[in-house]
Design a protein around this motif. Structure first.
Motif, short mmCIF file in Angstrom:
data_model
loop_
_atom_site.label_atom_id
_atom_site.label_comp_id
_atom_site.label_asym_id
_atom_site.label_seq_id
_atom_site.Cartn_x
_atom_site.Cartn_y
_atom_site.Cartn_z
N THR A 130 -4.52 37.29 -22.60
CA THR A 130 -3.98 36.31 -23.26
C THR A 130 -3.94 34.94 -22.55
O THR A 130 -4.09 33.85 -22.95
CB THR A 130 -2.41 36.61 -23.45
N SER A 131 -4.09 35.04 -21.16
CA SER A 131 -4.40 33.90 -20.38
C SER A 131 -5.80 33.38 -20.67
O SER A 131 -5.97 32.05 -20.78
CB SER A 131 -4.18 34.06 -19.08
N SER A 132 -6.68 34.17 -21.16
CA SER A 132 -8.14 33.84 -21.24
C SER A 132 -8.33 33.15 -22.53
O SER A 132 -8.82 32.30 -22.54
CB SER A 132 -9.06 35.02 -21.20
N ALA A 133 -7.56 33.83 -23.54
CA ALA A 133 -7.37 33.12 -24.82
C ALA A 133 -6.83 31.63 -24.81
O ALA A 133 -7.16 30.57 -25.35
CB ALA A 133 -6.51 33.75 -25.64
N ALA A 134 -5.57 31.35 -23.71
CA ALA A 134 -5.12 30.17 -23.53
C ALA A 134 -6.07 29.38 -23.16
O ALA A 134 -6.01 27.99 -23.53
CB ALA A 134 -3.81 30.51 -22.81
N VAL A 135 -7.03 29.71 -22.01
CA VAL A 135 -7.88 28.79 -21.58
C VAL A 135 -8.88 28.37 -22.69
O VAL A 135 -9.37 27.31 -22.79
CB VAL A 135 -8.88 29.56 -20.45
N ALA A 136 -9.26 29.28 -23.52
CA ALA A 136 -10.14 28.72 -24.73
C ALA A 136 -9.59 27.86 -25.64
O ALA A 136 -10.17 26.66 -25.94
CB ALA A 136 -10.55 29.99 -25.42
N LEU A 137 -8.26 28.17 -25.98
CA LEU A 137 -7.48 27.28 -26.91
C LEU A 137 -7.02 25.83 -26.35
O LEU A 137 -7.17 24.89 -27.14
CB LEU A 137 -6.30 28.08 -27.40
N THR A 138 -7.19 25.88 -24.95
CA THR A 138 -6.80 24.52 -24.22
C THR A 138 -7.93 23.73 -24.48
O THR A 138 -7.98 22.43 -24.55
CB THR A 138 -6.21 24.73 -22.94
N GLY A 139 -9.08 24.40 -24.14
CA GLY A 139 -10.47 23.47 -24.18
C GLY A 139 -10.65 23.08 -25.69
O GLY A 139 -11.10 21.93 -25.91
N ALA A 140 -10.34 24.09 -26.72
CA ALA A 140 -10.38 23.48 -27.94
C ALA A 140 -9.58 22.17 -28.46
O ALA A 140 -10.00 21.35 -28.97
CB ALA A 140 -10.16 24.83 -28.75
N GLY A 141 -8.27 22.18 -27.83
CA GLY A 141 -7.56 21.21 -27.83
C GLY A 141 -7.97 19.88 -27.22
O GLY A 141 -7.68 18.90 -27.95
N LEU A 142 -8.84 19.95 -26.19
CA LEU A 142 -9.45 18.92 -25.45
C LEU A 142 -10.51 18.34 -26.33
O LEU A 142 -10.62 17.06 -26.38
CB LEU A 142 -9.96 19.31 -24.17
N VAL A 143 -11.26 19.01 -27.08
CA VAL A 143 -12.40 18.51 -27.84
C VAL A 143 -11.92 18.02 -29.13
O VAL A 143 -12.29 17.05 -29.59
CB VAL A 143 -13.23 19.69 -28.08
N ALA A 144 -10.76 18.74 -29.59
CA ALA A 144 -10.34 17.97 -30.76
C ALA A 144 -9.46 16.78 -30.74
O ALA A 144 -9.66 15.87 -31.48
CB ALA A 144 -9.12 19.18 -31.57
N GLY A 145 -9.02 16.51 -29.51
CA GLY A 145 -8.60 15.37 -29.04
C GLY A 145 -9.32 14.26 -28.82
O GLY A 145 -8.92 13.07 -28.25
N GLY A 146 -10.75 14.66 -28.79
CA GLY A 146 -11.62 13.40 -28.50
C GLY A 146 -12.63 13.67 -27.28
O GLY A 146 -13.61 12.70 -26.96
N ALA A 147 -12.40 14.62 -26.58
CA ALA A 147 -13.49 14.80 -25.43
C ALA A 147 -14.94 15.27 -25.83
O ALA A 147 -14.76 16.13 -26.85
CB ALA A 147 -12.76 15.98 -24.46
N PRO A 148 -15.75 14.70 -25.19
CA PRO A 148 -17.17 15.04 -25.76
C PRO A 148 -17.61 16.36 -25.61
O PRO A 148 -18.51 17.00 -26.24
CB PRO A 148 -18.00 14.12 -25.18
N VAL A 149 -16.95 17.01 -24.14
CA VAL A 149 -17.24 18.43 -23.80
C VAL A 149 -16.18 18.79 -23.16
O VAL A 149 -15.49 17.98 -22.14
CB VAL A 149 -18.58 18.32 -23.09
N ALA A 150 -15.79 20.17 -23.04
CA ALA A 150 -14.90 20.73 -22.22
C ALA A 150 -15.52 22.19 -21.67
O ALA A 150 -16.24 22.85 -22.49
CB ALA A 150 -13.44 20.78 -22.87
N PHE A 151 -14.84 22.64 -20.65
CA PHE A 151 -15.52 23.98 -20.23
C PHE A 151 -14.31 24.83 -20.26
O PHE A 151 -13.46 24.60 -19.38
CB PHE A 151 -16.08 23.68 -19.02
#
Length: 345
Positions: A130-151
């Motif tokens: 569930t923590s790994s899933a949160a890592v992915a979803l946080t990255g998706a949020g960064l990209v959705a918020g305008g970041a050109p790339v996130a890891f």
């Protein structure tokens, strides 16, 4: 670039997996993520941050609720039977058997929801995944918020996990969760590019009937390579998803020149799809020294690979998947990211 990472990944630390008829130490171990973290830090490739809390209901946007309930309670039920060792399945269903009913027993449910004996459930599995899933979803949020790339430095990996099955070291499909989060945030079309050596059978199963997600995978041909039962070139989608699944199976021994040709073909299909965002299932087990893979890419291949992917010019989330040549994994990941950043700046 933000790099999302959680220390909780180390809670998934299985003792053994079944390999060639023997129980052997797990290839998918905590040291993998630590090597990647160290390499990204030493190359000054981004700002590390913790994941945001897992949004309520996010997992059920991709995974079946009964499957999630099984994963959450599996260790408690296993240990309640007096077992202190890792939980592994006893048998699997085959053609002609019933797939529509999950047994009541923990042994039966392990067999019902899994497809291999290489993915042990431990006391820390649910917290780690569930923590790994949160890592992915946080990255998706960064990209959705305008970041050109996130890891999203996810561990355990996820691309073998389907709607209601786990295996291949994967329990929850991190990349698929990120894709859905991007769709929910307003992206009309999302491309999922899987460059892991092993076919992302879970990702394919999840999106096979959809036309809002294009799945492109380069991988070892399932005629000889795990997971064997998906990943053929004639699997192109079904229903609304017909034409939105592109498998590019490659032979054992594939080196960079032939891999690059296949990658360019996949990237051309993504350009035609014109996605609003791209999620990359970033497996580095294509490396020549990987102990459970049969491609022959060199460390020098990865900067070019990263640059080619960045050339799509789309907001991109990199989601960590496989890679088991531990001593080289961090450097190869860093080189991919360096190649990507040289293009996007």
């Amino acid at each position: 670039m933000d790099i999302v990472f959680s220390e909780k990944h180390g809670l998934q630390d299985g003792r053994a997996e079944l390999v060639n008829g023997e129980l052997k130490p797990c290839f998918e171990a905590p040291v993998r993520a630590e090597m990647v973290r160290a390499a990204l830090a030493s190359h000054d490739l981004g700002r590390f941050r913790d994941p945001d809390p897992l949004p309520e209901g996010a997992l059920a946007r991709i995974h079946d609720p009964a499957f999630l309930a099984f994963l959450e309670g599996a260790w408690d039920r296993w240990s309640a039977a007096g077992r202190t060792w890792d939980a592994l399945p006893l048998n699997w269903r085959a053609k002609g058997m019933r797939f529509d009913r999950a047994p009541d027993s923990i042994d039966g449910q392990l067999s019902h929801y899994s497809f291999d004996a290489g993915t042990p459930i431990t006391a820390g599995t649910w917290a780690a995944v569930t923590s790994s899933a949160a890592v992915a979803l946080t990255g998706a949020g960064l990209v959705a918020g305008g970041a050109p790339v996130a890891f999203s430095l996810c561990r355990p990996p996820g691309h073998h996990a389907g709607t209601a099955f786990y295996g291949g070291y994967c329990f929850l499909n991190n990349a698929a969760l990120a894709v859905q989060a991007l769709r929910d945030a307003g992206a009309e079309r999302v491309a999922l590019l899987d460059v892991d050596y092993h076919h992302g059978n879970g990702s394919q199963e999840i999106f096979y009937g959809r036309d809002d997600v294009l799945f492109v995978s380069l991988h070892g041909d399932p005629m000889f390579e795990f997971p064997f039962f998906l990943g053929h070139a004639d699997e192109t989608g079904e229903g609304a998803g017909e034409g939105f699944n592109l498998n590019l199976p490659l032979p054992a021994g594939t080196g960079w020149p032939d891999y690059r040709t296949a990658l360019e073909h996949g990237l051309a299909r993504i350009r035609d799809f014109a996605p609003d965002a791209v999620v990359v299932s970033l497996g580095l087990d294509t490396f020549k020294a990987d102990p459970i893979s049969q491609f022959k890419l060199e460390s020098e291949s990865y900067p070019e690979m990263g640059g080619l992917v960045a050339g799509l010019g789309r907001p991109t989330l990199l989601v960590m998947e496989g890679g088991y040549a531990v001593d080289d994994l961090g450097l190869n990941t860093a080189r991919f990211v360096e190649g990507f950043r040289q293009v996007v700046g």
